[in-house]
Enzyme design. Structure first.
Site: not given
Ligand code: IDP
Ligand code: MG
Length: 137
Positions: A9, A49, A57, A91, A112, A115, A126
Site C-alpha cells: 500500500k 474494495y 471509512f 487490520t 497499514n 493488503h 481480486e
C-alpha cells in the site's frame, strides 16, 4: 495450488518498505507468480474494495489507496491466503501481534502497509482485477 493477492500500500511505498515486506512473504515459503507496479484509479479501487462501499471509512480508503503508485503481487503456496493473513497481522497495527508485517511496517488502521485477500474466493476475484491470465507465471 492456492493463490492470494497482496498489495504493497501507499504508506509502505512511501516508507521504502516494499522490499522488506516482499522478503517476509517469500520467507514464509510463498512463491511470487505475478508482480506489477501501478497507480490504482478510483474505478479499480471501488471494485477492489466493493464490500466496503457505504462504510464510514470508504471514501478515505479510496483516496488513500489511489494516492501513490503501489505494487500488486500474486503469491502461490499451500494455504497461501491464511499464511499471508497471519504474516500480515490484524487490520489495526496497534492490535497486530509482534513480528507481523502490519505491526512492523504499518502506522494506523488505514495506513497499514499491506493488503492480503481474506478468502480463496476473494483472492480469485481480486487477482482478476489486477492481472490477466498471461501475466501470471
Ligand atoms: P483488512 O485489510 O485487514 O482485510 P478490511 O476490514 O477489509 O481490513 O478493511 C480494508 C482496509 O480499509 C483496511 O486494510 C484499512 O486500510 C481500511 N480500514 C479498515 N477499517 C478502517 C477504519 O475503521 N478506519 C479507517 N480505515 C479502515
Ligand atoms: Mg479485507
Amino acid at each position: 495450488m492456492e493463490r492470494s493477492l497482496v498489495l504493497i500500500k501507499p504508506d509502505a511505498m512511501e516508507k521504502r518498505s516494499a522490499g522488506a515486506i516482499i522478503s517476509r512473504l517469500e520467507g514464509r515459503g510463498l512463491k511470487l507468480v505475478a508482480i506489477k507496479m501501478l497507480h490504482m484509479d478510483k474505478a479499480l479501487a471501488t471494485r477492489h474494495y466493493d464490500i466496503h462501499i457505504g462504510k464510514p471509512f470508504f471514501t478515505d480508503l479510496v483516496k488513500y489507496i489511489t494516492s501513490t503508485p503501489i505494487i500488486a503481487i500474486v503469491f502461490e503456496g499451500e494455504g497461501a491466503v491464511e499464511v499471508i493473513r497471519k504474516a500480515m497481522g490484524a487490520t489495526d497495527p496497534a492490535k497486530a501481534e509482534p513480528g507481523t508485517i502490519r505491526k512492523d511496517f504499518g502506522s494506523d488502521i488505514q495506513h497499514n502497509a499491506v493488503h492480503g485477500s481474506d478468502s480463496v474466493k476473494s483472492a480469485q476475484k481480486e487477482i482478476k482485477l489486477f492481472f490477466t491470465q498471461d501475466e501470471i507465471f
